[in-house]
Enzyme design. Structure first.
Site, PDB file in Angstrom:
ATOM      1  N   ASP A 120     -31.783 -35.916   9.070  1.00  0.00           N
ATOM      2  CA  ASP A 120     -32.697 -35.445   8.267  1.00  0.00           C
ATOM      3  C   ASP A 120     -33.597 -34.633   8.678  1.00  0.00           C
ATOM      4  O   ASP A 120     -34.409 -34.881   9.693  1.00  0.00           O
ATOM      5  CB  ASP A 120     -33.141 -36.946   7.825  1.00  0.00           C
ATOM      6  CG  ASP A 120     -33.811 -36.817   6.351  1.00  0.00           C
ATOM      7  OD1 ASP A 120     -33.105 -37.357   5.260  1.00  0.00           O
ATOM      8  OD2 ASP A 120     -34.930 -36.207   6.310  1.00  0.00           O
ATOM      9  N   ILE A 121     -34.192 -33.905   7.723  1.00  0.00           N
ATOM     10  CA  ILE A 121     -35.263 -32.922   8.067  1.00  0.00           C
ATOM     11  C   ILE A 121     -36.780 -33.542   8.292  1.00  0.00           C
ATOM     12  O   ILE A 121     -37.563 -33.112   9.065  1.00  0.00           O
ATOM     13  CB  ILE A 121     -35.434 -31.710   7.202  1.00  0.00           C
ATOM     14  CG1 ILE A 121     -35.990 -30.230   7.624  1.00  0.00           C
ATOM     15  CG2 ILE A 121     -36.007 -31.910   5.995  1.00  0.00           C
ATOM     16  CD1 ILE A 121     -35.815 -29.199   6.959  1.00  0.00           C
TER      17      ILE A 121
ATOM     18  N   ASN B 178     -29.891 -43.953  -2.096  1.00  0.00           N
ATOM     19  CA  ASN B 178     -30.793 -43.757  -3.179  1.00  0.00           C
ATOM     20  C   ASN B 178     -30.365 -43.156  -4.563  1.00  0.00           C
ATOM     21  O   ASN B 178     -29.546 -42.209  -4.408  1.00  0.00           O
ATOM     22  CB  ASN B 178     -32.052 -42.942  -2.802  1.00  0.00           C
ATOM     23  CG  ASN B 178     -32.804 -43.645  -1.372  1.00  0.00           C
ATOM     24  OD1 ASN B 178     -32.995 -44.728  -1.352  1.00  0.00           O
ATOM     25  ND2 ASN B 178     -33.242 -42.648  -0.745  1.00  0.00           N
TER      26      ASN B 178
ATOM     27  N   VAL C 202     -32.447 -35.600  -3.769  1.00  0.00           N
ATOM     28  CA  VAL C 202     -31.438 -34.558  -3.591  1.00  0.00           C
ATOM     29  C   VAL C 202     -30.285 -35.049  -4.502  1.00  0.00           C
ATOM     30  O   VAL C 202     -29.608 -36.016  -4.273  1.00  0.00           O
ATOM     31  CB  VAL C 202     -31.070 -34.280  -2.259  1.00  0.00           C
ATOM     32  CG1 VAL C 202     -29.863 -33.274  -2.183  1.00  0.00           C
ATOM     33  CG2 VAL C 202     -32.284 -33.351  -1.409  1.00  0.00           C
TER      34      VAL C 202
ATOM     35  N   HIS D 239     -25.357 -38.630  -1.021  1.00  0.00           N
ATOM     36  CA  HIS D 239     -25.377 -38.948   0.360  1.00  0.00           C
ATOM     37  C   HIS D 239     -25.897 -40.395   0.828  1.00  0.00           C
ATOM     38  O   HIS D 239     -26.551 -40.810  -0.085  1.00  0.00           O
ATOM     39  CB  HIS D 239     -26.656 -38.031   1.210  1.00  0.00           C
ATOM     40  CG  HIS D 239     -27.817 -37.950   0.476  1.00  0.00           C
ATOM     41  ND1 HIS D 239     -27.993 -37.317  -0.992  1.00  0.00           N
ATOM     42  CD2 HIS D 239     -29.079 -38.540   0.665  1.00  0.00           C
ATOM     43  CE1 HIS D 239     -29.562 -37.668  -1.095  1.00  0.00           C
ATOM     44  NE2 HIS D 239     -29.798 -38.388  -0.303  1.00  0.00           N
ATOM     45  N   MET D 240     -25.656 -40.463   1.970  1.00  0.00           N
ATOM     46  CA  MET D 240     -25.854 -41.741   2.462  1.00  0.00           C
ATOM     47  C   MET D 240     -26.747 -41.653   3.946  1.00  0.00           C
ATOM     48  O   MET D 240     -26.655 -40.870   4.558  1.00  0.00           O
ATOM     49  CB  MET D 240     -24.766 -42.591   2.928  1.00  0.00           C
ATOM     50  CG  MET D 240     -25.067 -44.016   3.714  1.00  0.00           C
ATOM     51  SD  MET D 240     -23.341 -44.700   4.134  1.00  0.00           S
ATOM     52  CE  MET D 240     -22.675 -44.979   2.523  1.00  0.00           C
ATOM     53  N   HIS D 241     -28.088 -42.480   3.800  1.00  0.00           N
ATOM     54  CA  HIS D 241     -28.783 -42.282   4.968  1.00  0.00           C
ATOM     55  C   HIS D 241     -28.377 -43.256   5.898  1.00  0.00           C
ATOM     56  O   HIS D 241     -28.032 -44.379   5.554  1.00  0.00           O
ATOM     57  CB  HIS D 241     -30.405 -42.620   4.523  1.00  0.00           C
ATOM     58  CG  HIS D 241     -30.967 -41.816   3.380  1.00  0.00           C
ATOM     59  ND1 HIS D 241     -31.939 -40.827   3.909  1.00  0.00           N
ATOM     60  CD2 HIS D 241     -30.815 -41.636   2.191  1.00  0.00           C
ATOM     61  CE1 HIS D 241     -32.053 -40.258   2.694  1.00  0.00           C
ATOM     62  NE2 HIS D 241     -31.647 -40.741   1.847  1.00  0.00           N
TER      63      HIS D 241
HETATM   64  P1  5GP Z   1     -32.880 -39.122  -1.144  1.00  0.00           P
HETATM   65  O1  5GP Z   1     -34.466 -38.971  -1.364  1.00  0.00           O
HETATM   66  O2  5GP Z   1     -32.350 -37.914  -2.281  1.00  0.00           O
HETATM   67  O3  5GP Z   1     -32.144 -39.976  -0.834  1.00  0.00           O
HETATM   68  O4  5GP Z   1     -33.114 -38.015   0.264  1.00  0.00           O
HETATM   69  C1  5GP Z   1     -33.034 -36.558   0.592  1.00  0.00           C
HETATM   70  C2  5GP Z   1     -33.259 -36.251   1.993  1.00  0.00           C
HETATM   71  O5  5GP Z   1     -32.784 -35.025   2.306  1.00  0.00           O
HETATM   72  C3  5GP Z   1     -34.762 -36.669   2.445  1.00  0.00           C
HETATM   73  O6  5GP Z   1     -35.043 -37.687   3.241  1.00  0.00           O
HETATM   74  C4  5GP Z   1     -34.903 -35.227   2.894  1.00  0.00           C
HETATM   75  O7  5GP Z   1     -35.896 -35.452   4.050  1.00  0.00           O
HETATM   76  C5  5GP Z   1     -33.676 -34.524   3.396  1.00  0.00           C
HETATM   77  N1  5GP Z   1     -33.584 -33.164   3.186  1.00  0.00           N
HETATM   78  C6  5GP Z   1     -34.046 -32.560   2.176  1.00  0.00           C
HETATM   79  N2  5GP Z   1     -33.761 -31.088   2.422  1.00  0.00           N
HETATM   80  C7  5GP Z   1     -33.341 -31.133   3.639  1.00  0.00           C
HETATM   81  C8  5GP Z   1     -32.875 -29.991   4.476  1.00  0.00           C
HETATM   82  O8  5GP Z   1     -32.719 -28.845   3.797  1.00  0.00           O
HETATM   83  N3  5GP Z   1     -32.177 -30.364   5.499  1.00  0.00           N
HETATM   84  C9  5GP Z   1     -32.095 -31.669   6.067  1.00  0.00           C
HETATM   85  N4  5GP Z   1     -31.631 -31.471   7.095  1.00  0.00           N
HETATM   86  N5  5GP Z   1     -32.634 -32.474   5.425  1.00  0.00           N
HETATM   87  C10 5GP Z   1     -33.190 -32.387   3.947  1.00  0.00           C
END
Ligand code: 5GP
Ligand code: ZN
Length: 112
Positions: free
Chosen positions: A31-32, A88, A97, A101-103
């Site tokens: 994660d970025i 989420n 996003v 996806h799974m964290h």
């Molecule tokens: P969400 O809140 O949708 O479950 O999580 C999206 C995750 O994607 C966030 O934790 C965010 O930091 C990560 N993310 C968003 N854009 C990028 C990217 O361009 N590269 C990477 N590696 N992670 C990203």
């Protein structure tokens, strides 16, 4: 594939990202903006916007995401200390996003 989707761009290679896992169906990358010492994203190559868009035919893919996460937890040394797998769902669930996806988060010191 969605032209506007940031994760589709990562999967296509349009945004340079180092994969920690890559097969014909799933990729994983860091994660970025990590929220934990280990924070990976396990992402299917198929563009599915949210859990709410899943159907029965996606069941094997979702199962595989969990198994990939399990393997990555071992690779990153958090399988025994423990970790969280989080999906989420929709804005109210914290989804930013809209490509499913799974964290995988873990590696906190107090887990040792
Ligand atoms: P969400 O809140 O949708 O479950 O999580 C999206 C995750 O994607 C966030 O934790 C965010 O930091 C990560 N993310 C968003 N854009 C990028 C990217 O361009 N590269 C990477 N590696 N992670 C990203
Ligand atoms: Zn996508």
């Amino acid at each position: 594939m969605s032209d506007e989707c940031i994760f589709c761009k990562i999967i296509k290679g349009d945004i340079e990202t180092q994969f920690v896992y890559d097969d014909d169906e799933i990729v994983a990358f860091k994660d970025i903006h990590p929220q934990a010492p280990i924070h990976l994203l396990v992402v299917p190559k198929k563009h599915i916007p949210t859990v709410n868009a899943l159907d029965e035919s996606d069941a094997p893919l979702i199962g595989k995401m969990v198994l990939v996460a399990k393997g990555l937890a071992k690779d990153f040394g958090v399988n025994e200390s423990g970790y969280r797998l989080i999906i989420n769902v929709e804005r109210g669930g914290g989804q930013l996003v809209f490509h499913i996806h799974m964290h995988l988060v873990g590696g906190w010191e107090n887990d040792k």
